[in-house]
Write a protein that holds these residues in place. Sequence first.
Motif, PDB file in Angstrom:
ATOM      1  N   LEU A 216      27.881  52.404  27.140  1.00 25.84           N
ATOM      2  CA  LEU A 216      27.594  51.152  26.434  1.00 25.84           C
ATOM      3  C   LEU A 216      28.818  50.339  26.057  1.00 25.84           C
ATOM      4  CD1 LEU A 216      24.550  52.067  24.191  1.00 25.84           C
ATOM      5  CD2 LEU A 216      24.590  50.733  26.297  1.00 25.84           C
ATOM      6  N   ASP A 217      29.882  50.961  25.649  1.00 23.72           N
ATOM      7  CA  ASP A 217      31.034  50.180  25.216  1.00 23.72           C
ATOM      8  C   ASP A 217      31.896  49.681  26.379  1.00 23.72           C
ATOM      9  OD1 ASP A 217      32.135  52.623  25.944  1.00 23.72           O
ATOM     10  OD2 ASP A 217      33.470  52.748  24.221  1.00 23.72           O
ATOM     11  N   THR A 218      31.431  49.820  27.624  1.00 21.93           N
ATOM     12  CA  THR A 218      32.224  49.392  28.776  1.00 21.93           C
ATOM     13  C   THR A 218      31.644  48.185  29.496  1.00 21.93           C
ATOM     14  OG1 THR A 218      31.059  50.807  30.390  1.00 21.93           O
ATOM     15  CG2 THR A 218      32.922  51.774  29.178  1.00 21.93           C
ATOM     16  N   MET A 219      30.403  47.793  29.201  1.00 21.51           N
ATOM     17  CA  MET A 219      29.764  46.701  29.930  1.00 21.51           C
ATOM     18  C   MET A 219      30.163  45.353  29.338  1.00 21.51           C
ATOM     19  SD  MET A 219      25.986  48.103  30.848  1.00 21.51           S
ATOM     20  CE  MET A 219      25.456  48.421  29.177  1.00 21.51           C
ATOM     21  N   GLN A 220      30.446  44.413  30.242  1.00 25.30           N
ATOM     22  CA  GLN A 220      30.886  43.090  29.797  1.00 25.30           C
ATOM     23  C   GLN A 220      30.459  42.034  30.798  1.00 25.30           C
ATOM     24  OE1 GLN A 220      35.098  42.784  29.145  1.00 25.30           O
ATOM     25  NE2 GLN A 220      35.015  40.619  28.718  1.00 25.30           N
ATOM     26  N   PHE A 221      30.177  40.838  30.290  1.00 26.00           N
ATOM     27  CA  PHE A 221      29.852  39.675  31.109  1.00 26.00           C
ATOM     28  C   PHE A 221      30.850  38.574  30.781  1.00 26.00           C
ATOM     29  CE2 PHE A 221      27.769  35.471  30.587  1.00 26.00           C
ATOM     30  CZ  PHE A 221      27.642  35.148  31.923  1.00 26.00           C
ATOM     31  N   THR A 222      31.406  37.959  31.812  1.00 25.29           N
ATOM     32  CA  THR A 222      32.220  36.755  31.635  1.00 25.29           C
ATOM     33  C   THR A 222      31.755  35.728  32.666  1.00 25.29           C
ATOM     34  OG1 THR A 222      33.941  37.499  33.167  1.00 25.29           O
ATOM     35  CG2 THR A 222      34.256  38.011  30.829  1.00 25.29           C
ATOM     36  N   GLU A 223      31.991  34.475  32.361  1.00 25.80           N
ATOM     37  CA  GLU A 223      31.622  33.400  33.287  1.00 25.80           C
ATOM     38  C   GLU A 223      32.640  32.277  33.140  1.00 25.80           C
ATOM     39  OE1 GLU A 223      27.444  31.775  34.533  1.00 25.80           O
ATOM     40  OE2 GLU A 223      27.974  31.008  32.548  1.00 25.80           O
ATOM     41  N   GLU A 224      33.387  32.043  34.184  1.00 18.90           N
ATOM     42  CA  GLU A 224      34.396  30.988  34.166  1.00 18.90           C
ATOM     43  C   GLU A 224      33.877  29.777  34.930  1.00 18.90           C
ATOM     44  OE1 GLU A 224      39.003  30.152  35.567  1.00 18.90           O
ATOM     45  OE2 GLU A 224      38.088  32.082  35.979  1.00 18.90           O
ATOM     46  N   LYS A 225      34.087  28.601  34.356  1.00 13.59           N
ATOM     47  CA  LYS A 225      33.731  27.348  35.025  1.00 13.59           C
ATOM     48  C   LYS A 225      35.001  26.720  35.586  1.00 13.59           C
ATOM     49  CE  LYS A 225      32.034  22.700  34.395  1.00 13.59           C
ATOM     50  NZ  LYS A 225      31.742  21.633  33.449  1.00 13.59           N
ATOM     51  N   THR A 226      34.947  26.342  36.846  1.00 13.96           N
ATOM     52  CA  THR A 226      36.045  25.593  37.460  1.00 13.96           C
ATOM     53  C   THR A 226      35.493  24.259  37.927  1.00 13.96           C
ATOM     54  OG1 THR A 226      35.659  26.635  39.599  1.00 13.96           O
ATOM     55  CG2 THR A 226      37.300  27.666  38.162  1.00 13.96           C
TER      56      THR A 226
ATOM     57  N   PRO B 207      36.232  22.074  40.951  1.00 16.56           N
ATOM     58  CA  PRO B 207      36.806  21.572  42.201  1.00 16.56           C
ATOM     59  C   PRO B 207      36.251  20.187  42.524  1.00 16.56           C
ATOM     60  CG  PRO B 207      35.165  23.243  42.658  1.00 16.56           C
ATOM     61  CD  PRO B 207      35.300  23.153  41.160  1.00 16.56           C
ATOM     62  N   ALA B 208      36.808  19.538  43.527  1.00 17.08           N
ATOM     63  CA  ALA B 208      36.397  18.177  43.887  1.00 17.08           C
ATOM     64  C   ALA B 208      34.919  18.097  44.253  1.00 17.08           C
ATOM     65  CB  ALA B 208      37.258  17.670  45.037  1.00 17.08           C
ATOM     66  N   ALA B 209      34.351  19.158  44.803  1.00 17.31           N
ATOM     67  CA  ALA B 209      32.953  19.153  45.233  1.00 17.31           C
ATOM     68  C   ALA B 209      31.964  19.304  44.083  1.00 17.31           C
ATOM     69  CB  ALA B 209      32.720  20.263  46.249  1.00 17.31           C
ATOM     70  N   GLY B 210      32.435  19.585  42.875  1.00 21.62           N
ATOM     71  CA  GLY B 210      31.555  19.751  41.729  1.00 21.62           C
ATOM     72  C   GLY B 210      31.822  21.064  41.020  1.00 21.62           C
ATOM     73  N   PRO B 211      31.188  21.260  39.864  1.00 23.90           N
ATOM     74  CA  PRO B 211      31.470  22.459  39.072  1.00 23.90           C
ATOM     75  C   PRO B 211      31.017  23.740  39.775  1.00 23.90           C
ATOM     76  CG  PRO B 211      29.649  21.253  38.108  1.00 23.90           C
ATOM     77  CD  PRO B 211      30.192  20.404  39.223  1.00 23.90           C
ATOM     78  N   THR B 212      31.777  24.789  39.564  1.00 22.97           N
ATOM     79  CA  THR B 212      31.453  26.115  40.079  1.00 22.97           C
ATOM     80  C   THR B 212      31.581  27.105  38.930  1.00 22.97           C
ATOM     81  OG1 THR B 212      32.346  25.542  42.246  1.00 22.97           O
ATOM     82  CG2 THR B 212      32.092  27.868  41.767  1.00 22.97           C
ATOM     83  N   TYR B 213      30.615  28.005  38.839  1.00 25.58           N
ATOM     84  CA  TYR B 213      30.617  29.042  37.817  1.00 25.58           C
ATOM     85  C   TYR B 213      30.805  30.387  38.498  1.00 25.58           C
ATOM     86  CZ  TYR B 213      28.860  25.363  34.826  1.00 25.58           C
ATOM     87  OH  TYR B 213      28.723  24.194  34.130  1.00 25.58           O
ATOM     88  N   ASN B 214      31.640  31.231  37.905  1.00 28.01           N
ATOM     89  CA  ASN B 214      31.949  32.546  38.463  1.00 28.01           C
ATOM     90  C   ASN B 214      31.515  33.634  37.484  1.00 28.01           C
ATOM     91  OD1 ASN B 214      34.933  34.490  38.870  1.00 28.01           O
ATOM     92  ND2 ASN B 214      33.092  34.657  40.078  1.00 28.01           N
ATOM     93  N   PRO B 215      30.241  34.093  37.588  1.00 29.21           N
ATOM     94  CA  PRO B 215      29.813  35.188  36.729  1.00 29.21           C
ATOM     95  C   PRO B 215      30.415  36.509  37.197  1.00 29.21           C
ATOM     96  CG  PRO B 215      28.042  34.580  38.214  1.00 29.21           C
ATOM     97  CD  PRO B 215      29.166  33.611  38.446  1.00 29.21           C
ATOM     98  N   VAL B 216      30.869  37.320  36.240  1.00 28.07           N
ATOM     99  CA  VAL B 216      31.422  38.643  36.524  1.00 28.07           C
ATOM    100  C   VAL B 216      30.831  39.614  35.508  1.00 28.07           C
ATOM    101  CG1 VAL B 216      33.512  40.042  36.646  1.00 28.07           C
ATOM    102  CG2 VAL B 216      33.575  37.661  37.410  1.00 28.07           C
ATOM    103  N   ILE B 217      30.186  40.661  36.016  1.00 33.27           N
ATOM    104  CA  ILE B 217      29.610  41.693  35.168  1.00 33.27           C
ATOM    105  C   ILE B 217      30.314  42.998  35.518  1.00 33.27           C
ATOM    106  CG2 ILE B 217      27.532  43.005  34.579  1.00 33.27           C
ATOM    107  CD1 ILE B 217      27.223  39.513  35.981  1.00 33.27           C
ATOM    108  N   THR B 218      30.883  43.657  34.514  1.00 35.48           N
ATOM    109  CA  THR B 218      31.622  44.898  34.743  1.00 35.48           C
ATOM    110  C   THR B 218      31.057  46.005  33.876  1.00 35.48           C
ATOM    111  OG1 THR B 218      33.243  44.347  33.039  1.00 35.48           O
ATOM    112  CG2 THR B 218      33.774  43.686  35.287  1.00 35.48           C
ATOM    113  N   GLY B 219      31.311  47.231  34.293  1.00 38.16           N
ATOM    114  CA  GLY B 219      30.879  48.378  33.511  1.00 38.16           C
ATOM    115  C   GLY B 219      31.419  49.661  34.095  1.00 38.16           C
ATOM    116  N   ILE B 220      31.143  50.747  33.412  1.00 37.94           N
ATOM    117  CA  ILE B 220      31.555  52.066  33.871  1.00 37.94           C
ATOM    118  C   ILE B 220      30.347  52.991  33.794  1.00 37.94           C
ATOM    119  CG2 ILE B 220      32.956  54.100  33.342  1.00 37.94           C
ATOM    120  CD1 ILE B 220      35.143  52.199  32.368  1.00 37.94           C
TER     121      ILE B 220
END
Length: 160
Positions: A55-65, A67-80
Amino acid sequence: MKAITFDFGSNLGGLNKVYAIPPSSLIEIIHNYSKKQISLRLTGTSDIIEIYCILDTMQFTEEKTQPAAGPTYNPVITGITPKSNEINQEQLIRLESSYWLLLFEDNNGNTRLAGNEDLFLVFNRTESTGQTIQSRNQIQFTFSGFQSHPCYFIQDASLV
């Protein structure tokens, strides 16, 4: 006036549950615009993989960039997941060999979906036996991808 508000009842970090959904199990993502709700319609749950994590290892992040073509979101889910063993090899190989949508619940009870009908996530892992003292036998994993919108908050998902 519009405002960004804060729920003072709870603000717990981390994730509670993680489900990998193959694209073949998704019928549709239903957007109810009048109620401002999003739900999933699935063919069933037999091909979905529930991923047990420490339980203490799971995480979600989402970065918005932007680019010229429009916004892109990069979801990343990690865990052990604890203990690299033969029992889980079939499912790990399946996770590595395909694309996925990821349904996850955070420790505040919010359920979210990473990916959609057209954009999926990939699974990567690192196995380690650890050392004998102060480490563990484990599989560290990451699901990541790119999409044109932030991860949806899901109101109706019968998996969680």
